[in-house]
Design a protein around this motif. Structure first.
Motif, PDB file in Angstrom:
ATOM      1  N   LEU A   1       0.890  -1.290  -0.051  1.00  0.00           N
ATOM      2  CA  LEU A   1      -0.031  -0.122  -0.098  1.00  0.00           C
ATOM      3  C   LEU A   1       0.847   1.239  -0.053  1.00  0.00           C
ATOM      4  O   LEU A   1       1.841   1.215   0.762  1.00  0.00           O
ATOM      5  CB  LEU A   1      -0.847  -0.061   1.279  1.00  0.00           C
ATOM      6  CG  LEU A   1      -2.216  -1.011   1.371  1.00  0.00           C
ATOM      7  CD1 LEU A   1      -2.654  -1.033   2.690  1.00  0.00           C
ATOM      8  CD2 LEU A   1      -3.006  -1.028   0.173  1.00  0.00           C
ATOM      9  N   PRO A   2       0.535   2.317  -0.853  1.00  0.00           N
ATOM     10  CA  PRO A   2      -0.557   2.197  -1.844  1.00  0.00           C
ATOM     11  C   PRO A   2      -0.267   1.126  -2.939  1.00  0.00           C
ATOM     12  O   PRO A   2       0.917   1.178  -3.348  1.00  0.00           O
ATOM     13  CB  PRO A   2      -0.652   3.740  -2.384  1.00  0.00           C
ATOM     14  CG  PRO A   2       0.814   4.364  -2.008  1.00  0.00           C
ATOM     15  CD  PRO A   2       1.242   3.381  -0.814  1.00  0.00           C
ATOM     16  N   PRO A   3      -1.422   0.823  -3.767  1.00  0.00           N
ATOM     17  CA  PRO A   3      -0.965  -0.055  -4.756  1.00  0.00           C
ATOM     18  C   PRO A   3      -0.043   0.210  -5.735  1.00  0.00           C
ATOM     19  O   PRO A   3      -0.089   1.790  -6.219  1.00  0.00           O
ATOM     20  CB  PRO A   3      -2.401  -0.541  -5.304  1.00  0.00           C
ATOM     21  CG  PRO A   3      -3.215  -0.145  -4.075  1.00  0.00           C
ATOM     22  CD  PRO A   3      -2.680   0.844  -3.597  1.00  0.00           C
ATOM     23  N   GLY A   4       0.629  -0.481  -6.317  1.00  0.00           N
ATOM     24  CA  GLY A   4       1.612  -0.120  -7.489  1.00  0.00           C
ATOM     25  C   GLY A   4       3.063   0.751  -6.895  1.00  0.00           C
ATOM     26  O   GLY A   4       3.770   0.935  -7.788  1.00  0.00           O
ATOM     27  N   SER A   5       3.288   1.029  -5.616  1.00  0.00           N
ATOM     28  CA  SER A   5       4.272   1.533  -5.041  1.00  0.00           C
ATOM     29  C   SER A   5       5.420   0.581  -5.058  1.00  0.00           C
ATOM     30  O   SER A   5       5.087  -0.625  -4.729  1.00  0.00           O
ATOM     31  CB  SER A   5       3.890   2.473  -3.965  1.00  0.00           C
ATOM     32  OG  SER A   5       3.472   1.583  -2.769  1.00  0.00           O
ATOM     33  N   GLN A   6       6.446   1.177  -5.009  1.00  0.00           N
ATOM     34  CA  GLN A   6       7.507   0.139  -4.701  1.00  0.00           C
ATOM     35  C   GLN A   6       8.778   0.768  -3.930  1.00  0.00           C
ATOM     36  O   GLN A   6       9.111   2.066  -4.135  1.00  0.00           O
ATOM     37  CB  GLN A   6       8.285   0.016  -6.134  1.00  0.00           C
ATOM     38  CG  GLN A   6       9.483  -1.135  -6.128  1.00  0.00           C
ATOM     39  CD  GLN A   6       9.796  -1.603  -7.687  1.00  0.00           C
ATOM     40  OE1 GLN A   6       9.280  -1.002  -8.738  1.00  0.00           O
ATOM     41  NE2 GLN A   6      10.702  -2.509  -7.701  1.00  0.00           N
ATOM     42  N   TYR A   7       9.418   0.221  -3.013  1.00  0.00           N
ATOM     43  CA  TYR A   7      10.400   0.618  -2.161  1.00  0.00           C
ATOM     44  C   TYR A   7      11.850   0.445  -2.938  1.00  0.00           C
ATOM     45  O   TYR A   7      12.238  -0.585  -3.415  1.00  0.00           O
ATOM     46  CB  TYR A   7      10.452  -0.178  -0.884  1.00  0.00           C
ATOM     47  CG  TYR A   7      11.482   0.402   0.046  1.00  0.00           C
ATOM     48  CD1 TYR A   7      11.400   1.559   0.526  1.00  0.00           C
ATOM     49  CD2 TYR A   7      12.732  -0.327   0.255  1.00  0.00           C
ATOM     50  CE1 TYR A   7      12.164   2.100   1.569  1.00  0.00           C
ATOM     51  CE2 TYR A   7      13.411   0.077   1.407  1.00  0.00           C
ATOM     52  CZ  TYR A   7      13.474   1.336   1.813  1.00  0.00           C
ATOM     53  OH  TYR A   7      14.434   1.862   2.967  1.00  0.00           O
ATOM     54  N   ASP A   8      12.418   1.554  -3.293  1.00  0.00           N
ATOM     55  CA  ASP A   8      13.795   1.543  -3.744  1.00  0.00           C
ATOM     56  C   ASP A   8      14.565   2.565  -2.859  1.00  0.00           C
ATOM     57  O   ASP A   8      14.371   3.660  -3.024  1.00  0.00           O
ATOM     58  CB  ASP A   8      13.602   2.100  -5.239  1.00  0.00           C
ATOM     59  CG  ASP A   8      14.939   2.256  -6.059  1.00  0.00           C
ATOM     60  OD1 ASP A   8      16.002   1.947  -5.322  1.00  0.00           O
ATOM     61  OD2 ASP A   8      14.916   2.765  -7.105  1.00  0.00           O
ATOM     62  N   PRO A   9      15.396   1.883  -2.180  1.00  0.00           N
ATOM     63  CA  PRO A   9      16.325   2.971  -1.201  1.00  0.00           C
ATOM     64  C   PRO A   9      17.065   4.066  -2.030  1.00  0.00           C
ATOM     65  O   PRO A   9      17.436   5.129  -1.429  1.00  0.00           O
ATOM     66  CB  PRO A   9      17.080   1.969  -0.780  1.00  0.00           C
ATOM     67  CG  PRO A   9      16.527   0.536  -0.782  1.00  0.00           C
ATOM     68  CD  PRO A   9      15.713   0.665  -2.059  1.00  0.00           C
ATOM     69  N   LYS A  10      17.257   4.008  -3.248  1.00  0.00           N
ATOM     70  CA  LYS A  10      18.212   4.771  -4.066  1.00  0.00           C
ATOM     71  C   LYS A  10      17.434   5.985  -4.541  1.00  0.00           C
ATOM     72  O   LYS A  10      17.930   7.067  -5.188  1.00  0.00           O
ATOM     73  CB  LYS A  10      18.946   4.066  -5.093  1.00  0.00           C
ATOM     74  CG  LYS A  10      19.929   3.111  -4.506  1.00  0.00           C
ATOM     75  CD  LYS A  10      20.717   2.777  -5.504  1.00  0.00           C
ATOM     76  CE  LYS A  10      21.839   1.567  -5.118  1.00  0.00           C
ATOM     77  NZ  LYS A  10      22.564   1.084  -6.361  1.00  0.00           N
ATOM     78  N   ALA A  11      16.055   5.870  -4.405  1.00  0.00           N
ATOM     79  CA  ALA A  11      15.022   6.769  -5.109  1.00  0.00           C
ATOM     80  C   ALA A  11      15.165   8.216  -4.405  1.00  0.00           C
ATOM     81  O   ALA A  11      14.787   8.010  -3.102  1.00  0.00           O
ATOM     82  CB  ALA A  11      13.719   6.198  -5.614  1.00  0.00           C
TER      83      ALA A  11
END
Length: 229
Positions: free
Chosen positions: A176-186
């Protein structure tokens, strides 16, 4: 006669040009420059607006402990923005300190708008899902925990979510939220070592990005609940 008409026409054109220039100047003057002295305004709610539509059943002492206050932050557009938070009165200084660190580090924040804003309403209620989908950062929301029945620490103004799309809630296959992604470098993403995370932790807050299963890993979430007796 022809000369008089020309002179009148010229005068009319001159007035139009002057008016256009004045309007353009006024528009430029009203457009924020996105600096500390003239930030982009993301939220300017009144006290009444910030608490309008509060969920029935919220105890009066909980409502009375909340404070509406301004926060300044660096936006994803590279400009300085000003928004608002609602949080427990005892935690206002902590949150302002963390936002000061975020601004110094140029850690981008999408927006900081109380969940009571009409665009975050569903069936008349403050809706956490709509706030998260908008990548909005917020604190107080008298509601149950995600997937549970007890009142969340957000319900007492003792938790904050930051950049919800960059820092999603993850529990098994549920994101959540749908479609999100965890990228530590972003940009705008929290990590254990990030100065913003450390700013909260140094003030006694817990970062839910450290939580392990069976609890969710909630990268957006910081909380500072009252000590248990």
């Amino acid at each position: 006669m022809e000369r008089t008409a020309n002179r009148s026409g010229s005068a009319w054109v001159s007035r139009v040009v002057v008016t256009a220039l004045m309007l353009a100047g006024a528009a430029r003057a009203q457009t924020p420059t996105g600096t500390l002295e003239d930030p982009v305004i993301d939220s300017a709610m009144t006290e009444a607006e910030a608490f309008e539509g509060l969920r029935a059943g919220c105890p009066p002492e909980v409502r009375e402990a909340q404070r509406l206050f301004d926060v300044v932050y660096y936006g994803f557009d590279g400009k300085v923005h000003k928004g608002q938070m609602v949080a427990h009165k005892d935690l206002v200084d902590d949150i302002r300190y963390a936002f000061t660190v975020a601004l110094k580090e140029k850690f981008p924040i999408r927006s900081a708008i109380p969940v009571s804003h009409p665009k975050f309403r569903k069936d008349g209620l403050w809706d956490d899902d709509l706030s998260m989908e908008a990548d909005n950062s917020s604190c107080f929301n008298y509601r149950p925990i995600t997937g549970g029945g007890r009142i969340s620490n957000h319900g007492y103004g003792r938790a904050i979510d930051l950049n919800t799309r960059e820092n999603p809630y993850v529990k098994g296959q549920k994101v959540l939220p749908p479609g999100s992604q965890y990228d530590p470098k972003a940009p705008g993403t929290l990590t254990r070592e990030h100065p913003v995370t450390q700013a909260f932790v140094s003030r006694g807050w817990t970062w839910a990005g450290d939580w392990k299963a069976p609890s969710p890993t909630d990268y957006q979430h910081f909380e500072k609940p009252l000590p248990k007796n």
